[in-house]
Design an enzyme around this catalytic site. Structure first.
Site, PDB file in Angstrom:
ATOM      1  N   CYS A 150      62.912-106.673 -17.369  1.00 54.02           N
ATOM      2  CA  CYS A 150      62.255-105.879 -16.180  1.00 54.02           C
ATOM      3  C   CYS A 150      63.503-105.621 -15.292  1.00 54.02           C
ATOM      4  O   CYS A 150      63.588-106.459 -14.331  1.00 54.02           O
ATOM      5  CB  CYS A 150      61.142-106.663 -15.616  1.00 54.02           C
ATOM      6  N   ALA A 151      63.994-104.604 -15.774  1.00 47.98           N
ATOM      7  CA  ALA A 151      65.488-104.535 -15.029  1.00 47.98           C
ATOM      8  C   ALA A 151      65.444-103.638 -13.820  1.00 47.98           C
ATOM      9  O   ALA A 151      66.614-103.785 -13.199  1.00 47.98           O
ATOM     10  CB  ALA A 151      66.654-104.190 -15.962  1.00 47.98           C
ATOM     11  N   ALA A 152      64.915-102.687 -13.697  1.00 50.91           N
ATOM     12  CA  ALA A 152      65.178-101.752 -12.592  1.00 50.91           C
ATOM     13  C   ALA A 152      64.535-102.485 -11.326  1.00 50.91           C
ATOM     14  O   ALA A 152      63.919-103.092 -11.168  1.00 50.91           O
ATOM     15  CB  ALA A 152      64.019-100.651 -12.887  1.00 50.91           C
ATOM     16  N   PRO A 153      65.601-101.873 -10.269  1.00 45.61           N
ATOM     17  CA  PRO A 153      66.315-101.055 -10.349  1.00 45.61           C
ATOM     18  C   PRO A 153      67.900-101.446 -10.674  1.00 45.61           C
ATOM     19  O   PRO A 153      68.799-100.473 -10.675  1.00 45.61           O
ATOM     20  CB  PRO A 153      66.614-100.692  -8.795  1.00 45.61           C
ATOM     21  N   GLY A 171      69.638-104.513 -10.124  1.00 47.05           N
ATOM     22  CA  GLY A 171      70.455-105.368  -9.023  1.00 47.05           C
ATOM     23  C   GLY A 171      70.786-106.858 -10.032  1.00 47.05           C
ATOM     24  O   GLY A 171      72.150-107.244 -10.038  1.00 47.05           O
ATOM     25  N   LYS A 172      69.946-107.433 -10.661  1.00 46.41           N
ATOM     26  CA  LYS A 172      70.154-108.581 -11.511  1.00 46.41           C
ATOM     27  C   LYS A 172      71.032-108.024 -12.785  1.00 46.41           C
ATOM     28  O   LYS A 172      71.907-109.057 -12.988  1.00 46.41           O
ATOM     29  CB  LYS A 172      68.831-109.418 -11.838  1.00 46.41           C
ATOM     30  N   ASP A 193      62.587-111.143 -15.244  1.00 46.83           N
ATOM     31  CA  ASP A 193      62.362-111.096 -13.673  1.00 46.83           C
ATOM     32  C   ASP A 193      61.151-110.333 -13.449  1.00 46.83           C
ATOM     33  O   ASP A 193      60.954-109.024 -13.179  1.00 46.83           O
ATOM     34  CB  ASP A 193      63.402-110.233 -12.858  1.00 46.83           C
ATOM     35  N   GLU A 246      63.402-101.154 -18.950  1.00 43.23           N
ATOM     36  CA  GLU A 246      62.348-100.919 -17.881  1.00 43.23           C
ATOM     37  C   GLU A 246      61.343-100.235 -18.507  1.00 43.23           C
ATOM     38  O   GLU A 246      61.542 -99.033 -18.841  1.00 43.23           O
ATOM     39  CB  GLU A 246      63.063-100.326 -16.761  1.00 43.23           C
ATOM     40  N   CYS A 300      59.529-112.912  -7.181  1.00 45.51           N
ATOM     41  CA  CYS A 300      59.785-113.045  -5.855  1.00 45.51           C
ATOM     42  C   CYS A 300      58.435-113.410  -5.009  1.00 45.51           C
ATOM     43  O   CYS A 300      58.011-112.530  -4.047  1.00 45.51           O
ATOM     44  CB  CYS A 300      60.340-111.772  -5.207  1.00 45.51           C
TER      45      CYS A 300
HETATM   46  N1  SAM Z   1      65.222-107.254 -12.105  1.00 48.05           N
HETATM   47  C1  SAM Z   1      65.168-106.119 -11.091  1.00 48.05           C
HETATM   48  C2  SAM Z   1      66.093-106.074 -10.156  1.00 48.05           C
HETATM   49  O1  SAM Z   1      66.873-107.094  -9.967  1.00 48.05           O
HETATM   50  O2  SAM Z   1      66.813-104.924  -9.642  1.00 48.05           O
HETATM   51  C3  SAM Z   1      63.748-106.107 -10.192  1.00 48.05           C
HETATM   52  C4  SAM Z   1      62.623-106.153 -11.231  1.00 48.05           C
HETATM   53  S1  SAM Z   1      61.004-106.103 -10.596  1.00 48.05           S
HETATM   54  C5  SAM Z   1      60.795-107.468  -9.879  1.00 48.05           C
HETATM   55  C6  SAM Z   1      60.000-106.016 -11.810  1.00 48.05           C
HETATM   56  C7  SAM Z   1      60.032-104.688 -12.818  1.00 48.05           C
HETATM   57  O3  SAM Z   1      58.940-104.949 -13.728  1.00 48.05           O
HETATM   58  C8  SAM Z   1      59.839-103.342 -11.910  1.00 48.05           C
HETATM   59  O4  SAM Z   1      60.901-102.621 -12.199  1.00 48.05           O
HETATM   60  C9  SAM Z   1      58.569-102.873 -12.717  1.00 48.05           C
HETATM   61  O5  SAM Z   1      58.332-101.523 -12.953  1.00 48.05           O
HETATM   62  C10 SAM Z   1      58.416-103.667 -14.146  1.00 48.05           C
HETATM   63  N2  SAM Z   1      57.287-103.742 -14.579  1.00 48.05           N
HETATM   64  C11 SAM Z   1      55.857-103.504 -14.021  1.00 48.05           C
HETATM   65  N3  SAM Z   1      54.934-103.884 -14.802  1.00 48.05           N
HETATM   66  C12 SAM Z   1      55.383-104.411 -16.177  1.00 48.05           C
HETATM   67  C13 SAM Z   1      54.837-104.762 -17.173  1.00 48.05           C
HETATM   68  N4  SAM Z   1      53.542-104.697 -17.436  1.00 48.05           N
HETATM   69  N5  SAM Z   1      55.746-105.062 -18.263  1.00 48.05           N
HETATM   70  C14 SAM Z   1      57.063-105.110 -18.031  1.00 48.05           C
HETATM   71  N6  SAM Z   1      57.629-104.724 -16.991  1.00 48.05           N
HETATM   72  C15 SAM Z   1      56.834-104.240 -15.814  1.00 48.05           C
END
Ligand code: SAM
Length: 441
Positions: free
Chosen positions: A109-112, A114-115, A177, A133, A230
């Site tokens: 779950c990579a966007a945007p 940062g990690k 994440d 993503e 988070c």
């Molecule tokens: N790892 C990212 C960073 O450090 O920049 C932040 C990730 S954010 C906490 C969680 C991500 O999960 C979002 O980009 C979101 O679009 C995605 N997401 C939402 N629903 C999801 C699903 N059902 N399965 C997988 N990813 C999902």
């Protein structure tokens, strides 16, 4: 302090169901720290002398006040990334894992991003990250951010976690994440407060259980599953870890956690807590899949590279591949990971896209300009800060160039993008969707 109050049911849950208490609740109404993580490949362009370091991240720094990142050309050149401090810990965590050279990492779950970029800076030599993503729009932002980071060892896919169900024993690390109820963002983000409902933790926990279920088989025996959110509640955090430990194929890994972090309930994972750590909220737990890492590379073929264009000098470990989308430069391990994945993933970035085909030949693609380490015969033109901002707005203005042709424009020696010069004027090739819209003073 945000004008939207904390949800009452959240306050009750912290008081009744957590060890964190009113110290956390009070801290959520204090201002958020501002922090950045600097790109080790481009650090020469940033003066760090007056910045206070983030103790758990070698490249992390606090800023005294929030600048306009949009109006700093270095930000667009990928010299640094604005990132909440707790999230930076992934860099230090990755360094502590027992990983081989050429490790393969899935960031589910990579966007945007940062990690993802923090991991890219910490992994052993020749490692590769596949950053996925699910959300189309956010996956494009992920690609943009990783393009600016300027690395040849990353793939980006735009898929649901289900798409990884058939990817077996593939990754040395899988980072989940997870999307969560976002309680740890209540200080920084007013929307997190308004979107949170009393049943958010239950709904999010069900989704997290499902998406973890889609990737546990992708972790190699001996590999790691890193789980983070988070948020502060047990359903989304410790309960997920308890469930993973229940079938006996994973064990909890202890690591050298920053001293200010607070152990999770039943010592499962750790928390960064506003008011205790100088950061927003984050939960992290590290698991290891039992068994020994099996590395069989015998059947892997040495990839054959296309002939370089634009006078690019490839390193021993880089290859060029030509696809319908253009010419891409990848590390050999990145290509090898790409070839080894049987599942039909929707890849939207493969290494660094360096050029697109046009009827008149190859046109350089902006990711090449942002990859500062690539040697090419394309000449560079240094811009002043004002010119750099005009360029980033998509404007044209008088620039002297020796000959007509393509040029990389730079700010503080870091590439920003391309122009095509015609002698008396130039075309601005900065991507339209990346342009800044803010007016210059
Ligand atoms: N790892 C990212 C960073 O450090 O920049 C932040 C990730 S954010 C906490 C969680 C991500 O999960 C979002 O980009 C979101 O679009 C995605 N997401 C939402 N629903 C999801 C699903 N059902 N399965 C997988 N990813 C999902």
């Amino acid at each position: 302090m945000l004008s939207t109050p904390l949800p009452e049911a959240f306050i009750d849950s912290i008081r009744l169901n957590s060890p964190f208490g009113d110290k956390l609740i009070d801290a959520l109404d204090q201002p958020s720290p501002i922090s950045i993580r600097v790109n080790p490949r481009k650090v020469a362009a940033k003066d760090l002398s007056s910045l206070r370091p983030v103790s758990w991240c070698a490249m992390g720094y606090y800023l005294e006040e929030r600048p306009s990142f949009t109006l700093d050309p270095s930000y667009h050149a990928g010299v640094y990334y604005a990132q909440e401090a707790a999230s930076m810990v992934i860099s230090d965590l990755i360094k502590q894992l027992n990983l081989p050279e050429g490790a393969r990492v899935l960031d589910l779950c990579a966007a945007p991003g940062g990690k993802t970029s923090a991991m890219l800076d910490a992994l052993p030599l020749n490692s590769v990250v596949l950053a996925n993503e699910i959300n189309r729009h956010r996956s494009n932002i992920l690609s943009e951010n990783l393009g600016k980071w300027g690395v040849d060892n990353v793939l980006v896919s735009n898929d649901s976690p289900e798409a990884f169900s058939e990817v077996i024993d593939c990754f040395d690390v899988v980072l989940v994440d997870a999307p969560c109820s976002g309680e740890g963002m209540f200080r920084k983000d007013k929307n997190a407060r308004t979107e949170w409902k009393p049943d958010s933790p239950v709904l999010c926990a069900a989704r997290q259980t499902e998406l973890l279920g889609h990737v546990i088989q992708s972790v190699k025996p001996g590999g790691y599953l890193v789980y983070s959110t988070c948020t502060f509640n047990q359903l989304e955090n410790e309960d997920q870890i308890t469930r993973l430990l229940a079938d006996d194929s994973f064990e909890l890994v202890s690591w050298n956690v920053p001293s200010a972090c607070v152990p999770g309930r039943n010592k499962l994972g750790h928390y960064f807590l506003p008011g205790t750590t100088e950061s927003e909220g984050l939960y992290v737990a590290v698991l290891r899949k039992k068994g020994t890492v099996i590395r069989s590379l015998e059947n892997e073929q040495v990839p054959v590279s296309k002939e370089p264009i634009f006078g690019i000098t490839l390193t021993e470990n880089q290859v060029l591949i030509e696809e319908r989308t253009g010419m891409h430069l990848l590390s050999k391990e990145t290509l090898s990971l790409l070839k080894s994945i049987d599942s039909p993933l929707r890849f939207i970035k493969k290494g660094v896209k360096i050029a697109e085909q046009s009827p008149k030949g190859w046109i350089p693609f902006h990711e090449l300009a942002l990859m500062n380490s690539i040697e090419t015969t394309i000449k560079r033109i240094a811009l002043s800060e004002r010119e750099a901002l005009q360029y980033l707005r998509g404007e044209t203005f008088p620039i002297q160039a020796q000959d007509p042709g393509f040029y990389i424009v730079t700010f503080k020696e870091m590439g920003l993008g391309f122009i095509k010069h015609f002698g008396s004027r130039f075309n601005n090739l900065y991507p339209k969707e990346w342009r800044i819209r803010m007016q210059l003073l």
